[in-house]
Design a protein around this motif. Sequence first.
Motif, mmCIF file in Angstrom:
data_model
loop_
_atom_site.group_PDB
_atom_site.id
_atom_site.type_symbol
_atom_site.label_atom_id
_atom_site.label_comp_id
_atom_site.label_asym_id
_atom_site.label_seq_id
_atom_site.Cartn_x
_atom_site.Cartn_y
_atom_site.Cartn_z
ATOM 1 N N LYS A 52 142.138 107.448 23.569
ATOM 2 C CA LYS A 52 141.991 106.318 24.396
ATOM 3 C C LYS A 52 140.395 106.107 24.383
ATOM 4 O O LYS A 52 139.535 106.886 24.375
ATOM 5 C CB LYS A 52 142.559 106.453 25.825
ATOM 6 N N GLU A 85 148.099 109.437 20.254
ATOM 7 C CA GLU A 85 147.944 110.680 20.781
ATOM 8 C C GLU A 85 148.618 111.665 20.026
ATOM 9 O O GLU A 85 148.239 112.841 19.705
ATOM 10 C CB GLU A 85 148.384 110.880 22.452
ATOM 11 N N SER A 96 141.340 101.839 28.777
ATOM 12 C CA SER A 96 142.688 101.599 28.650
ATOM 13 C C SER A 96 143.495 101.412 27.401
ATOM 14 O O SER A 96 144.561 101.288 27.416
ATOM 15 C CB SER A 96 143.251 100.613 29.538
ATOM 16 N N THR A 97 142.634 101.266 26.291
ATOM 17 C CA THR A 97 143.350 101.108 25.015
ATOM 18 C C THR A 97 143.407 102.191 24.246
ATOM 19 O O THR A 97 142.478 103.064 24.120
ATOM 20 C CB THR A 97 142.144 99.964 24.160
ATOM 21 N N GLN A 98 144.420 102.582 23.701
ATOM 22 C CA GLN A 98 144.838 103.476 22.768
ATOM 23 C C GLN A 98 144.406 103.291 21.316
ATOM 24 O O GLN A 98 144.911 102.406 20.765
ATOM 25 C CB GLN A 98 146.398 103.730 22.681
#
Length: 351
Positions: free
Chosen positions: A241, A250, A244-246
């Motif tokens: 991240k 993950e 708040s941006t991926q």
Amino acid sequence: MKKILLFSFLFIVFISCSKDDSPSEESIYFPPNGSNVWETKSIDDLGWNQDKLQPLLDYLELKNTKSFIILYDGKIVVEHYFGTHTATSPWYWASAGKTLTTAVSGIAEQEGLLNINNKVSDYLGTGWTSATLAKENLITCKNLLSMNSGLDDTLGDDVSPANLQYAADAGSRWAYHNVYVKMQDVVAQASGQTWDNYFNTKLKNPIGMTGTWTQISDLSVYGSTTRSMARFGLMIYAKGKWNSTQIVNENYLNSATTTSQNINQAYGYLWWLNGKSSFHLPQSQIQFNGSLIPNAPNDMYAALGKDDQKIYVVPSKKLVIIRMGNSADGTNFALSDFDNILWEKINLLIN
């Protein structure tokens, strides 16, 4: 009724206090893009040993270091530049930059442009190696990222078809090889863009990095400021991240920082892994027993490059550590005794 409400309140308080008090992902600090502002945290606030900082810096200077940064949950705790090197001086990442290819390959996969389990020839066509078609078609993108393509690593860094010759079936032999760079060609073909453009758009710009790719002999090498290297390490620490941006999936990063094959336990997708039972080193087929860097935390994973370029990521300690400079010990290997002694001194500071 009042007793019931009081009991409920006390129960909620108890449960809240019993939860793990480790910081949530939201507590990680991200420096703003396009700005020199970067919040700091003091050694005293962390309860570290202030008197161990100078011996650490003295050792780094003795070992030809140009820059050194320690981040704690994203905030700068230590930032030091040596000699004429400054915060605005670019320096090459060497093989530490392989992990940039890992990240961008993951971005391309999450966008549906490629699948790392597919064979490389699905994207580059056949004949990208000198192996027979049957053997070439065994090589997947994941093999490139895991360094187990089976191609001969003794022929130098040239990745032309004539120089990419069969040594063993893909997946059966681990060897540190420049053939990983073909993943950049895979991304370019799959995206319909140049590698540089896709890299800039999907990774470099979103996390506020500076830097450029430069062709040195047969190698494409990334260079940037130390803080740009720290930005990348921070994004990896934050599980892909940026705010708040991926940026990178993950689950993909979890796989990238986990043993990727059954030969070199200390290798993921171009990331080196600490705390494993054995490891292999570049230019060797010998298995060494024990942890890669015994003095470092077991959960640490690292981007390691020639002349001791380093990105250490340690989730359990909330640390990202960057070292840039010339070779500490006059060797060409990505890993040297320098890592272990450096971690001995880092431990004296942080524990």
